[in-house]
Design a protein around this motif. Structure first.
Motif, short mmCIF file in Angstrom:
data_model
loop_
_atom_site.label_atom_id
_atom_site.label_comp_id
_atom_site.label_asym_id
_atom_site.label_seq_id
_atom_site.Cartn_x
_atom_site.Cartn_y
_atom_site.Cartn_z
N ASN A 42 -39.16 1.13 -41.00
CA ASN A 42 -39.15 2.37 -40.24
C ASN A 42 -40.51 2.81 -39.70
O ASN A 42 -40.60 3.36 -38.62
CB ASN A 42 -38.57 3.51 -41.09
N PHE A 106 -35.13 7.25 -32.46
CA PHE A 106 -35.14 8.13 -33.64
C PHE A 106 -35.34 9.55 -33.12
O PHE A 106 -36.46 10.07 -33.10
CB PHE A 106 -36.24 7.72 -34.61
N LYS A 110 -31.67 10.54 -38.00
CA LYS A 110 -32.04 9.25 -38.56
C LYS A 110 -31.49 9.22 -39.99
O LYS A 110 -31.96 9.98 -40.82
CB LYS A 110 -33.56 9.11 -38.54
N ASN A 111 -30.49 8.34 -40.24
CA ASN A 111 -29.77 8.33 -41.52
C ASN A 111 -29.35 9.77 -41.87
O ASN A 111 -29.75 10.30 -42.91
CB ASN A 111 -30.61 7.78 -42.68
N ASN A 181 -29.88 7.11 -35.07
CA ASN A 181 -29.76 6.09 -36.12
C ASN A 181 -28.87 6.56 -37.26
O ASN A 181 -29.15 7.58 -37.88
CB ASN A 181 -31.14 5.73 -36.67
N GLU A 182 -27.80 5.83 -37.50
CA GLU A 182 -26.88 6.13 -38.60
C GLU A 182 -26.54 7.62 -38.68
O GLU A 182 -26.81 8.30 -39.68
CB GLU A 182 -27.43 5.61 -39.94
N ASN A 279 -25.28 2.90 -34.27
CA ASN A 279 -25.05 2.11 -35.49
C ASN A 279 -24.48 2.98 -36.60
O ASN A 279 -24.66 4.21 -36.59
CB ASN A 279 -26.35 1.44 -35.94
N ARG A 284 -18.09 3.27 -48.43
CA ARG A 284 -17.53 2.41 -49.47
C ARG A 284 -16.15 2.93 -49.84
O ARG A 284 -15.88 4.11 -49.69
CB ARG A 284 -18.41 2.47 -50.72
N ASP A 318 -24.17 -1.55 -39.85
CA ASP A 318 -25.37 -1.94 -40.60
C ASP A 318 -24.90 -2.45 -41.96
O ASP A 318 -24.14 -1.76 -42.64
CB ASP A 318 -26.29 -0.73 -40.83
N TYR A 320 -25.30 -3.24 -45.69
CA TYR A 320 -25.90 -3.20 -47.01
C TYR A 320 -24.78 -3.29 -48.05
O TYR A 320 -24.98 -3.05 -49.22
CB TYR A 320 -26.75 -1.93 -47.18
N ARG A 344 -29.28 -6.46 -44.71
CA ARG A 344 -30.33 -6.62 -45.72
C ARG A 344 -30.93 -8.03 -45.63
O ARG A 344 -30.20 -9.02 -45.55
CB ARG A 344 -29.78 -6.36 -47.12
N PHE A 368 -33.01 -6.43 -41.51
CA PHE A 368 -33.85 -5.22 -41.54
C PHE A 368 -35.14 -5.48 -42.31
O PHE A 368 -35.16 -6.18 -43.31
CB PHE A 368 -33.08 -4.06 -42.20
C1 N0T Z 1 -30.85 1.83 -43.11
C2 N0T Z 1 -32.12 1.32 -43.77
C3 N0T Z 1 -33.24 2.03 -43.06
C4 N0T Z 1 -27.29 0.26 -52.40
C5 N0T Z 1 -32.24 1.44 -45.26
C6 N0T Z 1 -29.13 1.97 -44.76
C7 N0T Z 1 -32.74 2.07 -41.65
C8 N0T Z 1 -31.36 2.60 -41.87
N1 N0T Z 1 -30.01 2.64 -43.88
O1 N0T Z 1 -33.37 0.73 -45.69
O2 N0T Z 1 -33.46 3.32 -43.53
O3 N0T Z 1 -33.46 2.86 -40.76
O4 N0T Z 1 -30.61 2.49 -40.71
C9 N0T Z 1 -28.28 2.95 -45.53
C10 N0T Z 1 -27.39 2.26 -46.47
C11 N0T Z 1 -27.98 2.15 -47.86
C12 N0T Z 1 -26.98 1.63 -48.85
C13 N0T Z 1 -27.65 1.28 -50.16
C14 N0T Z 1 -26.68 0.65 -51.11
#
Ligand code: N0T
Length: 522
Positions: A42, A106, A110-111, A181-182, A279, A284, A318, A320, A344, A368
């Motif tokens: 970021n 951004f 953002k998130n 963003n998110e 995005n 979950r 995205d 994760y 990830r 990322f």
């Molecule tokens: C993402 C990234 C960055 C254990 C997280 C993911 C990026 C953003 N967010 O590093 O902040 O800018 O778009 C959120 C999902 C996290 C889930 C963790 C699960």
């Protein structure tokens, strides 16, 4: 006789999306382009000195596109006074390294949070109102219901797009834009500020009602379920039409987020019409909206975004989460090509990149925090991207035509069948052979690849850790066998064969194999 030559690009020459068969491709400089991407952490792009050692790393990994934030707080530190220094340097450095840019705006969010709004926005909550939770507490989140918020975002985003147009239209280093963003509401399923509550009492907009009626048979599950439970009403307030539930709160906030993002997108495109997307932070199972960012562009409510933000070219996941296939299946639709702006950064990105291109006709892929590696040349991703880069003229020509497929394996899901032309391929994880001592391990590394039909009886296979056998679908053919297997590489799109693989390498003509740890083309 006076000659005249136009220098300005017509919009048709800008990066844009185009259908090929049932695939959607990104066209850059008149040709399909595969984004072998990486997203920066970021804060990295706020200091070009910090970025200096990053560029060569990216090149070593065969990254051809960088996803990088543009920060509202640094772009417009004082209201109406724009500072484009960072953006200019970014574009200059990207060009010097032959790398394209996808800029992440951004802006308001953002998130979920509004941490990137300039201080003159952050500190003036009267003029720039915040979302509130159920008990009326203000959040560090701009409400999507305030005109001032939207207008300020649009002003800044428009200035950015104007500047990119004026400085980059000729070279087109910037090829795409992510809007915000998110996006998603926390900690409740919807905003409960006074303006939001007022909007909640309003009738559901006609556009949305029309959309749900027209698309009744394909509606996203949460939307359909809520609407059905409330008796398929075609007018009334949000709770009249969708019932009183958290699902309705999420549908409501999703609509308003979508409309806001749509206005920002429209304003930007009116100035410089690059492809634009949003995005999603994936949710979950069994988690309530508000516990995850509520109302983002998520599969269970995707129609709200499709109806509310038609200016957006597509919506992206995205990653994760586990379940790579599950989520991709939901995002890849005829009205939504697959682009993975974040995943990830771990070894499994290497086979996943093959699978994204081969199976989903993916437009691009982007781990990322791409700069976080210390050994870029040794990254599995680097090996995967090298192969995908060599193959891209062929994969791009094959998209959308039933000439290509991909596969992705772990120990639990270790086999797949692919049909191409007159053949059925049985594709497996390399460890199913049991030849490697590691085949006995509890876990297997993820492997995968892709296969392309390049002539009726000729196939190109690329990937890592896969073994392939095949049979003929022709009724009269008693067997199907290997004529020859060559490994090799593509140099400037031309095949340069290396070893002829036979004997132990193709198990005396029984299979085609790329062992675990190797990344190759055969
Ligand atoms: C993402 C990234 C960055 C254990 C997280 C993911 C990026 C953003 N967010 O590093 O902040 O800018 O778009 C959120 C999902 C996290 C889930 C963790 C699960």
């Amino acid at each position: 006789f006076v000659a005249f030559s136009a220098t300005a690009q017509s919009p048709a020459n800008l990066p844009h999306l185009q259908k090929q068969g049932n695939a959607t491709q990104l066209i850059v400089a008149g040709k399909p382009f595969l984004m072998l991407g990486g997203e920066l952490g970021n804060s990295s792009a706020s200091d070009m000195t910090y970025m200096k050692p990053v560029w060569p790393k990216l090149q070593q990994m065969h990254v051809n596109t960088v996803l990088t934030p543009v920060y509202w707080e640094l772009l417009e530190p004082q209201e109406g006074k724009f500072d484009f220094t960072l953006v200019d340097e970014l574009i200059k450095d990207a060009r010097a390294h032959q790398i394209k840019l996808v800029l992440l705006w951004f802006g308001s969010w953002k998130n979920s949070m509004s941490c990137y709004v300039p201080d003159w926005v952050k500190t003036d909550t009267k003029r720039f109102p915040r979302a509130q939770n159920k008990s009326g507490r203000g959040q560090e989140i701009l409400t999507p219901f305030a005109k001032n918020n939207l207008e300020a975002d649009i002003k800044a985003f428009s200035a950015l797009m104007r500047h990119i147009r004026d400085t980059d239209e000729r070279q087109q280093t910037v090829i795409m834009i992510q809007v915000e963003n998110e996006i998603g509401m926390l900690p409740d399923a919807r905003d409960h500020s006074p303006v939001a509550n007022e909007a909640f009492q309003q009738p559901v907009p006609k556009t949305l009602l029309h959309y749900v009626q027209t698309n009744k048979t394909t509606l996203a599950p949460a939307v359909l379920e809520a609407w059905k439970k409330a008796g398929y009403k075609t007018s009334g307030s949000w709770e009249d039409v969708f019932g009183k539930s958290l699902a309705t709160d999420e549908i409501f906030i999703a609509w308003h987020f979508a409309q806001y993002a749509n206005r920002v997108t429209e304003a930007g495109k009116a100035i410089y019409a690059l492809p634009m997307f949003v995005n999603a932070a994936l949710n979950r199972p069994n988690v309530k909206p508000g516990d995850y960012p509520s109302g983002g562009p998520l599969p269970h409510i995707i129609d709200i975004w499709k109806a509310g933000a038609p200016a957006l070219d597509f919506l992206s996941p995205d990653f994760y989460n586990p379940d790579f296939k599950h989520w991709n299946d939901l995002y890849k639709r005829q009205d939504n090509p697959l682009f993975i702006p974040e995943i990830r950064f771990e070894p499994s990105v290497a086979p996943k990149a093959f699978y994204t291109v081969g199976h989903y006709d993916g437009m691009g892929f982007s781990p990322f925090s791409i700069e976080s590696t210390d050994k870029p040349g040794e990254e599995p991703l680097a090996k995967s991207y090298s192969v995908l880069d060599q193959l891209s003229p062929i994969t791009l020509a094959s998209q959308g035509k039933r000439m290509m497929d991909g596969f992705l394996f772990d120990k639990k899901t270790a086999t797949d069948t692919v049909r191409l032309g007159d053949y059925t391929f049985l594709v497996k994880h390399d460890y199913t052979l049991g030849w490697s001592p590691k085949a006995k391990d509890e876990e297997w590394p993820m492997t995968g690849g892709l296969i392309i039909q390049t002539a009726p009886d000729e196939f190109t296979v690329a990937g890592t850790g896969v073994v392939i056998t095949f049979s003929s679908d022709k009724p009269e053919a008693p067997i199907a066998g290997i004529v020859r297997v060559d490994e090799g590489k593509y140099v400037d799109g031309k095949w340069q064969p290396g070893r002829r693989l036979n004997g132990d390498q193709d198990h005396q003509g029984r299979h085609v194999r790329i062992p675990v740890g190797e990344y190759g083309i055969q």
